[in-house]
Write an enzyme that holds these catalytic residues in place. Structure first.
Site, PDB file in Angstrom:
ATOM      1  N   LEU A 214       0.768  -0.694   0.234  1.00 54.63           N
ATOM      2  CA  LEU A 214       0.038  -0.075   0.087  1.00 54.63           C
ATOM      3  C   LEU A 214       0.897   1.471  -0.004  1.00 54.63           C
ATOM      4  O   LEU A 214       0.271   2.374  -0.955  1.00 54.63           O
ATOM      5  CB  LEU A 214      -0.720  -0.055   1.572  1.00 54.63           C
ATOM      6  CG  LEU A 214      -1.914  -0.569   1.439  1.00 54.63           C
ATOM      7  CD1 LEU A 214      -2.927  -1.005   2.263  1.00 54.63           C
ATOM      8  CD2 LEU A 214      -2.995  -0.260   0.547  1.00 54.63           C
TER       9      LEU A 214
ATOM     10  N   ASP B 273      14.220   2.494   9.737  1.00 54.77           N
ATOM     11  CA  ASP B 273      13.512   1.818  10.061  1.00 54.77           C
ATOM     12  C   ASP B 273      12.525   1.948  11.435  1.00 54.77           C
ATOM     13  O   ASP B 273      13.442   2.979  12.260  1.00 54.77           O
ATOM     14  CB  ASP B 273      14.586   0.691  10.717  1.00 54.77           C
ATOM     15  CG  ASP B 273      14.229  -0.630  11.224  1.00 54.77           C
ATOM     16  OD1 ASP B 273      13.137  -0.442  11.985  1.00 54.77           O
ATOM     17  OD2 ASP B 273      14.783  -1.576  11.762  1.00 54.77           O
TER      18      ASP B 273
ATOM     19  N   ASN C 146       2.986   5.047   7.580  1.00 50.48           N
ATOM     20  CA  ASN C 146       1.958   3.192   7.082  1.00 50.48           C
ATOM     21  C   ASN C 146       2.555   1.760   7.515  1.00 50.48           C
ATOM     22  O   ASN C 146       2.241   1.272   7.080  1.00 50.48           O
ATOM     23  CB  ASN C 146       2.343   3.447   5.045  1.00 50.48           C
ATOM     24  CG  ASN C 146       1.983   2.105   4.701  1.00 50.48           C
ATOM     25  OD1 ASN C 146       1.160   1.811   4.170  1.00 50.48           O
ATOM     26  ND2 ASN C 146       3.136   1.867   3.624  1.00 50.48           N
TER      27      ASN C 146
ATOM     28  N   TYR D  51      -2.190  -8.183  16.318  1.00 49.45           N
ATOM     29  CA  TYR D  51      -1.983  -6.550  15.865  1.00 49.45           C
ATOM     30  C   TYR D  51      -3.802  -5.708  15.734  1.00 49.45           C
ATOM     31  O   TYR D  51      -3.834  -5.183  15.721  1.00 49.45           O
ATOM     32  CB  TYR D  51      -2.615  -7.338  14.348  1.00 49.45           C
ATOM     33  CG  TYR D  51      -2.925  -6.688  12.412  1.00 49.45           C
ATOM     34  CD1 TYR D  51      -1.884  -6.137  12.682  1.00 49.45           C
ATOM     35  CD2 TYR D  51      -3.907  -6.486  12.208  1.00 49.45           C
ATOM     36  CE1 TYR D  51      -2.073  -4.698  10.856  1.00 49.45           C
ATOM     37  CE2 TYR D  51      -4.018  -5.472  10.967  1.00 49.45           C
ATOM     38  CZ  TYR D  51      -3.051  -4.408  10.464  1.00 49.45           C
ATOM     39  OH  TYR D  51      -2.832  -4.108   9.879  1.00 49.45           O
TER      40      TYR D  51
ATOM     41  N   LYS E 137      -3.682  -1.380  16.518  1.00 48.84           N
ATOM     42  CA  LYS E 137      -4.320  -0.379  15.427  1.00 48.84           C
ATOM     43  C   LYS E 137      -5.028   0.193  16.644  1.00 48.84           C
ATOM     44  O   LYS E 137      -5.831   1.162  15.969  1.00 48.84           O
ATOM     45  CB  LYS E 137      -4.893  -1.289  14.716  1.00 48.84           C
ATOM     46  CG  LYS E 137      -3.927  -1.677  13.487  1.00 48.84           C
ATOM     47  CD  LYS E 137      -3.003  -1.280  12.427  1.00 48.84           C
ATOM     48  CE  LYS E 137      -2.626  -1.602  11.616  1.00 48.84           C
ATOM     49  NZ  LYS E 137      -1.158  -0.101  10.940  1.00 48.84           N
TER      50      LYS E 137
ATOM     51  N   THR F  12      -2.280  -8.247  -0.413  1.00 49.65           N
ATOM     52  CA  THR F  12      -0.226  -7.800   0.238  1.00 49.65           C
ATOM     53  C   THR F  12       0.715  -8.278   0.888  1.00 49.65           C
ATOM     54  O   THR F  12      -0.359  -9.663   1.204  1.00 49.65           O
ATOM     55  CB  THR F  12      -0.241  -6.423   0.694  1.00 49.65           C
ATOM     56  OG1 THR F  12      -0.796  -6.315   1.775  1.00 49.65           O
ATOM     57  CG2 THR F  12      -0.816  -5.167   0.241  1.00 49.65           C
TER      58      THR F  12
END
Ligand SMILES: NC(=O)c1ccc[n+]([C@@H]2O[C@H](COP(=O)([O-])OP(=O)(O)OC[C@H]3O[C@@H](n4cnc5c(N)ncnc54)[C@H](OP(=O)(O)O)[C@@H]3O)[C@@H](O)[C@H]2O)c1
Length: 235
Positions: free
Chosen positions: A13, A53, A79, A160, A164, A193
């Site tokens: 993305l 990084d 991102n 995960y 977020k 992806t």
């Protein structure tokens, strides 16, 4: 001329967002933790490369120096992100999640966002129209993951989605702290992806749409929001 830095832009993305913003006339920095992959991507895109990084303070500080020396920054797109997958690309069960796994994911997805944003704030504050886009995920929505009728309800992993959810709160708090900046969290949608072993159902062109849109909002645009391509989504 608008200058934009995208972390983790050597593929996926981030790469597609870079392609679109170069086409829109932005001067784009492709942030990449791997110099070889980053340089190659920047060359293909007609963009600039900066080694970055998000888990490494020294690399982020060096990136700030480079971008500052070359003229400053208007738009920051956080991102870079990782997702832990199990065998056969499976989503890890909540019961199998360890603190170490959570730490690894947070180091990139959460601490990385704060490390990079904090470091670039002085540059952004010098821009006439500073914008930050935090690439979150619909999986960060407490409302959706707790709603049995939501398509996202099946997702059982811990690391995960909690990362977020933290990105969302970071967005809210930064947006309050910097009312002169436009700072939003976006949900690209389930996109094919490497992150998900190419199981995503959208193309990167579709997924990058909301990132590109929120990167281009003007000083009167929304701030402190959590949006996908169709509009606001529930926290
Ligand atoms: N794909 C989806 O369905 C989806 C849905 C919602 C949200 N998102 C979010 O979208 C963002 C982009 O993901 P993607 O799907 O495009 O995945 P991707 O193709 O795996 O790309 C992730 C990018 O992040 C980079 N990265 C990882 N760790 C990094 C670090 N420590 N420092 C700098 N860069 C780092 C990767 O670099 P390397 O090449 O060096 O690994 C790569 O360039 C992520 O934040 C992800 O959570 C994706």
């Amino acid at each position: 001329m608008t200058t934009t830095l995208i972390t983790g832009a050597n593929k996926g993305l981030g790469f597609e967002t870079a392609r679109r913003l170069v086409a829109a006339g932005h001067t784009v920095y492709v942030g990449s933790r791997d110099p070889e992959r980053g340089r190659r991507a920047a060359e293909r895109l007609g963009a600039r490369f900066v080694h970055l990084d998000v888990t490494d303070d020294a690399s982020v500080q060096a990136a700030v120096k480079t971008v500052e020396a070359e003229g400053g920054l208007d738009v920051l797109i956080n991102n870079a992100g990782i997702e832990v997958r199990g065998e056969n690309n499976g989503i890890p069960a909540a019961a199998d999640t360890t603190a170490d796994e959570l730490r690894t994911v947070f180091e990139t997805n959460v601490f990385g966002v704060v490390r990079v944003t904090h470091a670039f704030l002085p540059l952004l504050q010098r821009s006439p129209a500073p914008v930050v886009v935090n690439v979150s995920s619909g999986l960060g929505s407490l409302t959706r993951l707790s709603d049995p009728d939501s398509p996202a309800h099946f997702y059982q992993a811990i690391a995960y989605p909690t990362s977020k959810t933290a990105v969302n709160m970071i967005t809210v708090q930064y947006a309050k702290a910097f009312p002169d900046m436009r700072i939003n969290a976006v949900e690209p949608g389930f996109t094919s992806t490497d992150l998900n072993g190419r199981t995503g159902t959208q193309t990167v062109e579709q997924g990058a749409e909301i990132i590109v849109r929120m990167a281009q909002i003007g000083p009167d645009g929304p701030t402190g929001g959590y949006v996908d391509v169709e509009g606001p989504i529930p926290w």
